[in-house]
Scaffold this motif. Structure first.
Motif, mmCIF file in Angstrom:
data_model
loop_
_atom_site.group_PDB
_atom_site.id
_atom_site.type_symbol
_atom_site.label_atom_id
_atom_site.label_comp_id
_atom_site.label_asym_id
_atom_site.label_seq_id
_atom_site.Cartn_x
_atom_site.Cartn_y
_atom_site.Cartn_z
ATOM 1 N N GLY A 224 17.682 -4.597 -7.244
ATOM 2 C CA GLY A 224 17.858 -6.026 -7.479
ATOM 3 C C GLY A 224 18.726 -6.730 -6.460
ATOM 4 N N GLN A 225 18.983 -6.106 -5.308
ATOM 5 C CA GLN A 225 19.846 -6.724 -4.293
ATOM 6 C C GLN A 225 19.094 -7.715 -3.406
ATOM 7 N N THR A 226 17.782 -7.696 -3.447
ATOM 8 C CA THR A 226 16.973 -8.640 -2.663
ATOM 9 C C THR A 226 16.016 -9.363 -3.597
ATOM 10 N N ASP A 227 15.464 -10.468 -3.103
ATOM 11 C CA ASP A 227 14.543 -11.272 -3.919
ATOM 12 C C ASP A 227 13.131 -10.708 -3.930
ATOM 13 N N HIS A 228 12.836 -9.785 -3.047
ATOM 14 C CA HIS A 228 11.481 -9.256 -2.944
ATOM 15 C C HIS A 228 11.542 -7.737 -2.878
ATOM 16 N N VAL A 229 10.714 -7.075 -3.687
ATOM 17 C CA VAL A 229 10.606 -5.624 -3.705
ATOM 18 C C VAL A 229 9.161 -5.249 -3.418
ATOM 19 N N VAL A 230 8.957 -4.419 -2.404
ATOM 20 C CA VAL A 230 7.635 -3.857 -2.116
ATOM 21 C C VAL A 230 7.645 -2.423 -2.632
ATOM 22 N N TRP A 231 6.860 -2.175 -3.661
ATOM 23 C CA TRP A 231 6.834 -0.864 -4.328
ATOM 24 C C TRP A 231 5.583 -0.121 -3.866
ATOM 25 N N TYR A 232 5.777 0.866 -2.997
ATOM 26 C CA TYR A 232 4.650 1.644 -2.473
ATOM 27 C C TYR A 232 4.436 2.871 -3.352
ATOM 28 N N VAL A 233 3.178 3.099 -3.756
ATOM 29 C CA VAL A 233 2.813 4.246 -4.577
ATOM 30 C C VAL A 233 2.019 5.227 -3.719
ATOM 31 N N PRO A 234 2.588 6.388 -3.358
ATOM 32 C CA PRO A 234 1.863 7.350 -2.512
ATOM 33 C C PRO A 234 0.749 8.045 -3.283
ATOM 34 N N THR A 235 -0.409 8.182 -2.648
ATOM 35 C CA THR A 235 -1.551 8.868 -3.245
ATOM 36 C C THR A 235 -2.229 9.708 -2.172
ATOM 37 N N PHE A 236 -3.011 10.697 -2.609
ATOM 38 C CA PHE A 236 -3.760 11.508 -1.661
ATOM 39 C C PHE A 236 -4.790 10.672 -0.914
ATOM 40 N N GLU A 237 -5.338 9.631 -1.581
ATOM 41 C CA GLU A 237 -6.350 8.803 -0.924
ATOM 42 C C GLU A 237 -5.769 8.014 0.249
ATOM 43 N N ASP A 238 -4.451 7.757 0.243
ATOM 44 C CA ASP A 238 -3.821 6.985 1.308
ATOM 45 C C ASP A 238 -3.086 7.891 2.294
ATOM 46 N N SER A 239 -3.367 9.171 2.268
ATOM 47 C CA SER A 239 -2.713 10.103 3.189
ATOM 48 C C SER A 239 -3.113 9.798 4.629
ATOM 49 N N ASP A 240 -2.144 9.922 5.541
ATOM 50 C CA ASP A 240 -2.414 9.656 6.957
ATOM 51 C C ASP A 240 -2.722 10.930 7.721
ATOM 52 N N ILE A 241 -2.890 12.041 7.031
ATOM 53 C CA ILE A 241 -3.219 13.304 7.681
ATOM 54 C C ILE A 241 -4.727 13.350 7.862
ATOM 55 N N GLU A 242 -5.172 13.163 9.080
ATOM 56 C CA GLU A 242 -6.592 13.070 9.355
ATOM 57 C C GLU A 242 -7.024 14.223 10.253
ATOM 58 N N GLY A 243 -8.275 14.491 10.268
ATOM 59 C CA GLY A 243 -8.829 15.549 11.109
ATOM 60 C C GLY A 243 -10.338 15.568 10.978
ATOM 61 N N GLN A 244 -10.983 16.322 11.817
ATOM 62 C CA GLN A 244 -12.439 16.424 11.794
ATOM 63 C C GLN A 244 -12.863 17.366 10.684
ATOM 64 N N SER A 245 -13.755 16.897 9.829
ATOM 65 C CA SER A 245 -14.217 17.702 8.702
ATOM 66 C C SER A 245 -15.121 18.823 9.190
ATOM 67 N N GLU A 246 -14.904 20.010 8.637
ATOM 68 C CA GLU A 246 -15.747 21.141 8.986
ATOM 69 C C GLU A 246 -17.011 21.137 8.137
ATOM 70 N N ASP A 247 -18.021 21.866 8.635
ATOM 71 C CA ASP A 247 -19.268 21.972 7.886
ATOM 72 C C ASP A 247 -19.018 22.722 6.582
ATOM 73 N N THR A 248 -19.559 22.178 5.493
ATOM 74 C CA THR A 248 -19.437 22.798 4.184
ATOM 75 C C THR A 248 -20.823 23.097 3.638
ATOM 76 N N LEU A 249 -20.854 23.766 2.500
ATOM 77 C CA LEU A 249 -22.135 24.097 1.884
ATOM 78 C C LEU A 249 -22.911 22.830 1.537
ATOM 79 N N GLY A 250 -22.190 21.782 1.097
ATOM 80 C CA GLY A 250 -22.873 20.533 0.754
ATOM 81 C C GLY A 250 -23.488 19.852 1.956
#
Length: 395
Positions: A224-250
């Motif tokens: 409550g020390q500032t007039d604005h609060v940005v509340w970030y909720v971390p999720t797996f969908e917003d992960s920044d760990i990216e890479g090339q997907s390998e071939d799968t059975l699907g």
């Protein structure tokens, strides 16, 4: 002669079987109901887990933090909830507090980029990796009873005593509040241009415990020390760990295979119904005793709850998640935690150590930690299921 006549005119005791077309229609209705229920169950299982987890500002359950978000709004604080790090970074201005739970889905670079424009950052829960990244301190052994602030920071002067969930040993130059010689519950770092605050509040700031002791006052002092609060909720969908997907059975499966499998299943069901009519109606047989599986399940659950055995319940949750993840990842049903963690790490591009800790790390010792474990397992299953749907759609 008389006996033969009586037999001819006596009413028949044979059971008349319904016409075949009625039986077929009945089986088709049952099959349609089963398919409909299965479809609804799949949709629910794919979206429900992890929707609002621990310390989620929109979570209404005991582990959520909706009550804290509403208190801040009542005090005139503008609370912006963001589940995207890009949106959260864009919403930060000069008079803003960035708040989040332990961002275990972000890399060090992603977290640093998110915190860069913020002058004040508050972590409501933390992990060893976050403590090391911020260089703010380290875990301290033991626990502490109810304790007051006992530090020179003015915002904590009117906060009452709290019962810390976890203690930390501060680094040099870091202010330690709500603790003693064994460690402190709140670490405040003013060594940089902005202020970084770390506290383990998974229990303190949740809906179930916010009204106890000085938990609400501490939350207002932090957020409550500032007039604005940005509340970030971390999720797996917003992960920044990216890479090339390998071939799968699907991805390697041809497009025509799924329709052929469905056609074979329908043909098998039709053949079962057709051949099943040759054996006549089912005959019920009275058994000595009947115990429903649901009764056994509820009985074991009541015993675990009565004994407050969080570790036993956590083992059951991990075992179920591990088997479901193994099936979704194409592993054997008896695959171990290391194999499931490796496969999920390759699929989601998440550090292997994080998933090994989740699937085979120390067991929780209280209900709050058990709820947090269940939420993270649910998020992991949802993320894996989402990748399965994405892979099939791309294929």
């Amino acid at each position: 002669m008389t006996h033969a006549i009586e037999q001819i005119y006596a009413p028949s005791t044979a059971v008349r079987r319904p016409p075949r077309w009625r039986t077929v229609i009945g089986w088709l209705i049952v099959a349609a109901l089963v398919i409909g229920v299965a479809f609804i169950a799949m949709r629910v299982s794919a979206s429900a887990p992890g929707r609002h987890g621990g310390l989620d500002p929109e979570g209404r359950n005991d582990a959520g933090a909706l009550a804290l978000a509403e208190i801040l709004r009542d005090q005139g604080v503008d609370v912006t909830v963001s589940r995207s790090r890009a949106e959260a970074r864009a919403a930060i201005d000069e008079d803003t507090t960035l708040v989040m739970a332990n961002p275990y889905t972000l890399s060090d670079e992603g977290l640093t980029a998110l915190m860069e424009p913020a002058d004040r950052v508050v972590f409501l829960s933390t992990g060893s990796r976050l403590l090391s990244l911020l260089r703010i301190g380290q875990d301290a052994p033991g626990t502490s009873p109810a304790v007051a602030a006992e530090c020179p920071l003015p915002e904590f002067a009117r906060v009452g005593a709290i019962r810390p969930d976890r203690l930390f040993t501060p680094a040099d130059g870091v202010s330690a509040c709500f603790g003693g010689s064994t460690g402190a519950a709140v670490l405040v770092d003013d060594r940089r241009d902005g202020r970084h605050v770390v506290v383990e509040g998974s229990k303190l700031f949740s809906n179930a415990y916010l009204a106890e002791d000085g938990n609400a006052a501490l939350a207002l002092a932090l957020l409550g020390q500032t007039d604005h609060v940005v509340w970030y909720v971390p999720t797996f969908e917003d992960s920044d760990i990216e890479g090339q997907s390998e071939d799968t059975l699907g991805s390697l499966t041809p497009d025509w295979l799924t329709p052929v499998i469905l056609l074979l299943l329908l043909a098998g069901v039709a053949a079962a119904i057709w051949r099943g009519q040759r054996f006549g109606p089912l005959v019920s047989e009275t058994l000595p005793v009947t115990v429903r599986a649901s009764e056994t399940m509820h009985g074991r659950a009541r015993l675990t709850a009565k004994a407050a055995d969080s570790a036993h319940a956590a083992e059951a949750l991990r075992d179920g998640s591990q088997r479901r993840l193994a099936r979704r990842l194409g592993l054997a049903a008896h695959a171990g935690a290391d194999e499931v963690a490796d496969a999920a790490s390759d699929r989601l591009r998440i550090p292997r150590g994080t998933l090994q800790t989740l699937l085979a790390g120390p067991l929780p010792t209280d209900d709050a930690a058990l709820i947090e474990l269940a939420r993270r397992l649910g998020e992991l299953e949802t993320a894996v299921e989402t990748t399965n749907h994405t892979t099939r759609s791309d294929g």
